[in-house]
Design a protein around this motif. Structure first.
Motif, PDB file in Angstrom:
ATOM      1  N   ILE A   1       0.839  -1.202   0.000  1.00 36.42           N
ATOM      2  CA  ILE A   1       0.000   0.000   0.000  1.00 36.42           C
ATOM      3  C   ILE A   1       0.871   1.249   0.000  1.00 36.42           C
ATOM      4  N   TYR A   2       1.928   1.239   0.823  1.00 36.38           N
ATOM      5  CA  TYR A   2       2.840   2.389   0.860  1.00 36.38           C
ATOM      6  C   TYR A   2       3.558   2.564  -0.476  1.00 36.38           C
ATOM      7  N   ALA A   3       3.924   1.457  -1.111  1.00 30.06           N
ATOM      8  CA  ALA A   3       4.577   1.541  -2.428  1.00 30.06           C
ATOM      9  C   ALA A   3       3.643   2.191  -3.438  1.00 30.06           C
ATOM     10  N   LEU A   4       2.380   1.806  -3.412  1.00 31.93           N
ATOM     11  CA  LEU A   4       1.401   2.389  -4.323  1.00 31.93           C
ATOM     12  C   LEU A   4       1.209   3.873  -4.034  1.00 31.93           C
ATOM     13  N   GLN A   5       1.250   4.224  -2.776  1.00 29.52           N
ATOM     14  CA  GLN A   5       1.107   5.626  -2.395  1.00 29.52           C
ATOM     15  C   GLN A   5       2.334   6.435  -2.826  1.00 29.52           C
ATOM     16  N   GLN A   6       3.534   5.882  -2.590  1.00 19.89           N
ATOM     17  CA  GLN A   6       4.773   6.596  -2.866  1.00 19.89           C
ATOM     18  C   GLN A   6       5.048   6.709  -4.361  1.00 19.89           C
TER      19      GLN A   6
ATOM     20  N   ASP B   1       4.005   5.838 -11.166  1.00 24.42           N
ATOM     21  CA  ASP B   1       4.707   4.808 -11.943  1.00 24.42           C
ATOM     22  C   ASP B   1       3.696   3.732 -12.340  1.00 24.42           C
ATOM     23  N   PRO B   2       3.338   3.641 -13.606  1.00 18.71           N
ATOM     24  CA  PRO B   2       2.301   2.676 -14.023  1.00 18.71           C
ATOM     25  C   PRO B   2       2.654   1.231 -13.691  1.00 18.71           C
ATOM     26  N   GLN B   3       3.932   0.875 -13.808  1.00 18.30           N
ATOM     27  CA  GLN B   3       4.327  -0.507 -13.547  1.00 18.30           C
ATOM     28  C   GLN B   3       4.119  -0.860 -12.080  1.00 18.30           C
ATOM     29  N   VAL B   4       4.537   0.035 -11.200  1.00 15.83           N
ATOM     30  CA  VAL B   4       4.328  -0.193  -9.769  1.00 15.83           C
ATOM     31  C   VAL B   4       2.835  -0.279  -9.467  1.00 15.83           C
ATOM     32  N   ALA B   5       2.064   0.625 -10.050  1.00 16.25           N
ATOM     33  CA  ALA B   5       0.629   0.649  -9.792  1.00 16.25           C
ATOM     34  C   ALA B   5      -0.035  -0.664 -10.215  1.00 16.25           C
ATOM     35  N   CYS B   6       0.301  -1.140 -11.396  1.00 18.19           N
ATOM     36  CA  CYS B   6      -0.310  -2.384 -11.891  1.00 18.19           C
ATOM     37  C   CYS B   6       0.010  -3.562 -10.980  1.00 18.19           C
ATOM     38  N   LYS B   7       1.272  -3.678 -10.598  1.00 20.94           N
ATOM     39  CA  LYS B   7       1.674  -4.806  -9.761  1.00 20.94           C
ATOM     40  C   LYS B   7       1.067  -4.691  -8.364  1.00 20.94           C
ATOM     41  N   ALA B   8       1.006  -3.475  -7.841  1.00 23.18           N
ATOM     42  CA  ALA B   8       0.409  -3.284  -6.517  1.00 23.18           C
ATOM     43  C   ALA B   8      -1.077  -3.641  -6.532  1.00 23.18           C
TER      44      ALA B   8
ATOM     45  N   PRO C   1      -4.276   5.427   9.082  1.00 24.83           N
ATOM     46  CA  PRO C   1      -4.466   6.876   8.869  1.00 24.83           C
ATOM     47  C   PRO C   1      -3.509   7.479   7.848  1.00 24.83           C
ATOM     48  N   ASP C   2      -2.247   7.013   7.825  1.00 24.64           N
ATOM     49  CA  ASP C   2      -1.277   7.618   6.914  1.00 24.64           C
ATOM     50  C   ASP C   2      -1.317   7.024   5.509  1.00 24.64           C
ATOM     51  N   ALA C   3      -1.973   5.892   5.342  1.00 24.75           N
ATOM     52  CA  ALA C   3      -2.074   5.277   4.013  1.00 24.75           C
ATOM     53  C   ALA C   3      -3.311   4.408   3.930  1.00 24.75           C
ATOM     54  N   PRO C   4      -4.512   5.013   3.954  1.00 22.96           N
ATOM     55  CA  PRO C   4      -5.740   4.204   3.850  1.00 22.96           C
ATOM     56  C   PRO C   4      -5.862   3.607   2.456  1.00 22.96           C
ATOM     57  N   ALA C   5      -6.080   2.314   2.396  1.00 26.83           N
ATOM     58  CA  ALA C   5      -6.089   1.615   1.110  1.00 26.83           C
ATOM     59  C   ALA C   5      -7.091   2.200   0.115  1.00 26.83           C
ATOM     60  N   PRO C   6      -8.330   2.514   0.504  1.00 24.26           N
ATOM     61  CA  PRO C   6      -9.269   3.057  -0.490  1.00 24.26           C
ATOM     62  C   PRO C   6      -8.743   4.312  -1.176  1.00 24.26           C
ATOM     63  N   ALA C   7      -8.251   5.260  -0.371  1.00 29.84           N
ATOM     64  CA  ALA C   7      -7.752   6.517  -0.945  1.00 29.84           C
ATOM     65  C   ALA C   7      -6.512   6.291  -1.792  1.00 29.84           C
ATOM     66  N   VAL C   8      -5.622   5.429  -1.324  1.00 28.24           N
ATOM     67  CA  VAL C   8      -4.385   5.159  -2.065  1.00 28.24           C
ATOM     68  C   VAL C   8      -4.702   4.543  -3.427  1.00 28.24           C
ATOM     69  N   MET C   9      -5.628   3.572  -3.433  1.00 31.32           N
ATOM     70  CA  MET C   9      -5.987   2.922  -4.693  1.00 31.32           C
ATOM     71  C   MET C   9      -6.623   3.912  -5.668  1.00 31.32           C
ATOM     72  N   VAL C  10      -7.526   4.712  -5.178  1.00 32.39           N
ATOM     73  CA  VAL C  10      -8.219   5.675  -6.040  1.00 32.39           C
ATOM     74  C   VAL C  10      -7.247   6.733  -6.557  1.00 32.39           C
ATOM     75  N   ASN C  11      -6.354   7.206  -5.692  1.00 33.89           N
ATOM     76  CA  ASN C  11      -5.398   8.240  -6.099  1.00 33.89           C
ATOM     77  C   ASN C  11      -4.454   7.736  -7.200  1.00 33.89           C
ATOM     78  N   ALA C  12      -4.058   6.483  -7.104  1.00 35.47           N
ATOM     79  CA  ALA C  12      -3.165   5.926  -8.135  1.00 35.47           C
ATOM     80  C   ALA C  12      -3.884   5.838  -9.476  1.00 35.47           C
ATOM     81  N   MET C  13      -5.172   5.508  -9.457  1.00 33.57           N
ATOM     82  CA  MET C  13      -5.944   5.493 -10.712  1.00 33.57           C
ATOM     83  C   MET C  13      -6.060   6.908 -11.276  1.00 33.57           C
ATOM     84  N   THR C  14      -6.265   7.862 -10.399  1.00 29.55           N
ATOM     85  CA  THR C  14      -6.375   9.259 -10.827  1.00 29.55           C
ATOM     86  C   THR C  14      -5.068   9.752 -11.427  1.00 29.55           C
TER      87      THR C  14
END
Length: 819
Positions: free
Chosen positions: A533-538, A542-549, A568-581
């Protein structure tokens, strides 16, 4: 401003020699007053003028004078830069006017000023034949050798030689040309030599005397014996490692030492010292002039390989040869000649010789560092070379070396690098992957992960693990037997949060090993899910990181604790949506994001609510609209919207943003039965509240549903889903309104009932829908005109011995004329 005017005038009157000579005189006067920030432009004009009228002694004399004055007034720091390279023009002037004392005098002064603090200029003067020109200036005949201009010319020539003689290699050439001998003779035989000239000559002889031992020993003569040759190679080695050594001397040094090594093929001493010198030469070669030309590369490599083959049993010589080989390959990898096909066989032979040498010294950790370094560098030149490890026992040698010296950091890193080269290209990795290799890699990661200079080695190590997990169940089970595997992978991801390679590899590994809920929970407990989750947030951009995450999280979220998924610092719903955005135009990211959000929404209504709160519904809808032609995007979008629309509280918001994209997706891919099933299920879920019914009708959902029934009338599942969706849409309980039916609509329903007489789900849904239609007088009239409805309802009642909760009887009672 004046310089700009001069440049313009010169360009406008290129054919006027008189003008250019006048400008040359003016420039020589201006040179005394030239400010620091104008020097470069000034010298450019002087050099241009010398090139334009190289046949004019006036231009040549004053041009040389400009360089002499400007450089003489520059700072004396040894790092003072060369503003403009006027050496070719100065030496050309000396060639053109060999009898003109003024030109020779000023040229010698200019060369002295240019070279006194610039090692590169010394080398350039030597290469362009400047020493011969200076010698000619000194020897220039004059009927009265003691006349002032003659003495001054000789003094300037000696001064230039002093500036050059500081370089041992230039001094060797000065001595080889007999200049020192002539000067000694001049002092001894001509007692009337002017005092000023005598003083300068003595200074030059002193410089030559200080460098005599070194200078004399730098020249590798063909007649030298073995001992003298070794002494000469060592002297060159001392020079090449000095701060004043310039890379443009590399070709001559390299060719000399190669000749010496070929002259003494059986001399271990010559080859040991020669390989050391070559290793230094290759380590400082950085430009096209220093790197060997393509046609001589095979000769260079062959000499090193033969040296290793002949002297591999002598540890010091073998180590020196491997150091030269390693530096040669590293240097070559940075040049345009690295892909030269003429090197293929020699590189293959190099690899074999190094491996056989490793077999000799596999317990000698000091030599192994050079040997493994060479093997890694050679294999980096051609990927296929590592395939030879499948049959030559190299892997076992590397494992033994790593086990024998677990604390020898550089050796461990080299071995990991070589293992990586093998695993990255071999198709037989599982024949060599075993518990011993996994243990070595995990141990290596644990020891190296916290070291700042270990990034490359850690990257290779974790990617080897990834290759093993990608080999299927056998590879996964091999890795999972190591209890420290997950912790090691997580530690790599924690240490290198900004490394795309490490994060991708770690994410894939954790996903691959999570075969069941027990393992998923274990990975989560050890921090694996959090790190992804942190990798996806950070690295969300990076499309490759996002796809694998996304792929990994779709697998892992089912076993993760709520506290981790909603940290609180990396909620999965927000992290996932932000990466798509962050990757709106990347289809693969959008598909993966939708799939992982569906998996997360399956955890419960709280997660559905959170996904919608952070804009997940809108992001999915936008992706479906943007990639309406992608069947996979539509399929993923249907299921996640269906899931998010289950809670009643979310239906209205989901309807506002998702109904139109769902209908468009259904229309675009209606020939697909699977798409129809998922889209119809989604529409059914959205149609359960009154506020969405109007949206569905406005979006054309009803017509699309009937089209599905016609197109897939032979598919009971599609027909049942279509009828079920129509049941919800047809009646608005809040407004007590019923959808008006058409003849075509009724025919579609009848056709579905006739096509699936044995499907209770189809018959029941059809009966419910028809009963709903009876709440409209117009619809009843339409039903009465159809001769198939009553027989079909009666047939369904009889076939299933079911009244369908009284709905069938209610429907038959409404149609008395037919009944």
């Amino acid at each position: 401003k004046t310089l700009a005017h001069l440049k313009h005038v010169m360009a406008s009157h290129r054919t006027s020699q008189g003008l250019h000579e006048t400008i040359g005189c003016l420039l020589s006067k201006m040179s005394y007053f030239m400010q620091k920030d104008s020097r470069e432009a000034f010298l450019c004009i002087a050099a241009d003028n010398m090139r334009a009228y190289s046949n004019s002694w006036i231009v040549a004399l004053h041009g040389c004078q400009c360089f002499a004055i400007v450089y003489a007034r520059m700072p004396t720091s040894p790092l003072a830069p060369s503003l403009v390279d006027g050496i070719p023009e100065i030496i050309s002037s000396m060639d053109t006017f060999p009898e003109h004392r003024g030109v020779q005098l000023e040229a010698c002064a200019a060369l002295s000023a240019l070279c006194i603090n610039a090692p590169l200029n010394k080398a350039k003067v030597q290469q362009l034949g400047g020493i011969d020109r200076i010698k000619s200036a000194f020897d220039l005949f004059h009927p009265n050798p003691n006349e002032d201009i003659c003495v001054t010319t000789k003094i300037r020539a000696c001064t230039a030689l002093i500036s050059l003689a500081v370089d041992p290699i230039v001094l060797s050439e000065i001595r080889a040309k007999g200049i020192i001998t002539e000067l000694i003779y001049l002092l001894e035989e001509h007692s009337d030599t002017p005092v000023k000239l005598r003083i300068v000559i003595q200074e030059l002889l002193k410089v030559a005397s200080d460098g005599e031992d070194l200078g004399q020993s730098l020249i590798l003569r063909e007649t030298s014996g073995e001992e003298e040759t070794c002494h000469c190679i060592r002297a060159n080695l001392r020079v090449i490692t000095s701060p004043d050594f310039t890379p443009n001397r590399i070709p001559s040094v390299r060719s000399s030492v190669l000749r010496a090594m070929r002259r003494f093929p059986l001399s271990a001493s010559v080859h040991q010292d020669g390989c050391k010198l070559l290793a230094c030469v290759f380590s400082i070669a950085f430009d096209s002039d220093s790197i060997p030309q393509e046609e001589i590369l095979p000769e260079v490599l062959e000499t090193i390989v033969l040296s290793l083959a002949e002297h591999k049993n002598i540890a010091a010589t073998a180590a020196a040869a491997c150091s030269a080989l390693q530096n040669f390959c590293v240097m070559l990898s940075q040049s345009d000649s690295c892909d030269s096909p003429g090197l293929n066989n020699l590189l293959s032979k190099s690899s074999s010789e190094v491996v056989s040498t490793i077999a000799i010294y596999h317990q000698d950790k000091d030599n192994l560092e050079q040997l493994t370094g060479a093997l890694r560098a050679v294999c980096a030149m051609r990927e296929g070379l590592a395939l030879s490890f499948e049959t030559d026992g190299t892997i076992n040698l590397l494992i033994a070396a790593m086990n024998a010296s677990p604390d020898y950091v550089q050796l461990q890193r080299q071995c990991i690098g070589i293992l990586g080269q093998f695993f990255f290209v071999s198709q037989r990795t599982m024949e060599f992957a075993n518990d011993a290799i996994v243990t070595l890699i995990v141990r290596f990661i644990e020891k190296e992960v916290d070291k700042d200079d270990a990034a490359d080695a850690i990257d290779i190590a974790i990617n080897i693990i990834l290759i093993i997990t990608n080999k299927g169940f056998q590879g996964v089970m091999l890795l999972f037997r190591n209890e420290r595997l997950v912790e090691s992978v997580v530690s790599c991801m924690f240490k290198y949060p900004n490394s795309s390679s490490v994060q991708c590899a770690g994410t894939d590994i954790l996903s691959n090993v999570s075969l069941d809920n027990y393992i998923r929970a274990d990975v989560c407990q050890k921090g694996g899910t959090s790190r992804i989750i942190y990798a996806l947030q950070q690295l969300k951009d990076d499309p490759q990181v996002a796809c694998k995450a996304y792929s990994a999280l779709a697998n892992l979220v089912s076993g993760a604790e709520v506290e981790i998924l909603l940290a609180p610092d990396a909620p999965a719903p927000a992290v996932m949506v932000n990466a798509m955005t962050a990757n709106p135009q990347n289809l693969t990211v959008q598909i993966g994001g939708a799939y992982s959000l569906w998996a997360l929404s399956a955890r419960g209504d709280a997660f559905k609510q959170e996904i919608v709160n952070v804009g997940g519904a809108e992001v999915i809808a936008a992706a479906m609209t943007r990639f309406v032609a992608s069947k996979q995007m539509q399929a993923r979008g249907f299921v996640v919207i269906w899931s998010l629309a289950v809670p009643k509280a979310l239906k209205a918001r989901m309807g506002q943003c998702a109904i139109q994209p769902v209908v468009n997706g259904l229309a675009a891919h209606m020939p697909s039965e699977k798409i129809c099933e998922e889209a119809l299920g989604c529409l059914k879920c959205l149609s359960t509240i009154a506020v969405n019914k109007e949206l569905l009708e406005d979006a054309g959902a009803v017509d699309a549903i009937y089209c599905c029934m016609w197109l897939h009338s032979n598919n009971a599942i599609v027909c049942k889903a279509a009828l079920a969706a129509l049941c919800n849409i047809s009646v608005n309980v809040e407004t007590n309104e019923v959808t008006e039916i058409t003849t075509e609509d009724l025919d579609a329903i009848v056709f579905a009932m006739r096509a699936h007489p044995t499907s209770k789900a189809v018959q029941e849904s059809a009966i419910i829908l028809l009963r709903n239609f009876t709440f409209s007088t117009n619809n009843v009239q339409m039903l009465e005109q159809n001769q198939f409805i009553v027989p079909l309802v009666q047939s369904a009642m009889s076939h299933f011995n079911d009244h369908f909760q009284g709905r069938a009887e209610d429907l038959l009672r409404v149609l008395p004329a037919i009944h």
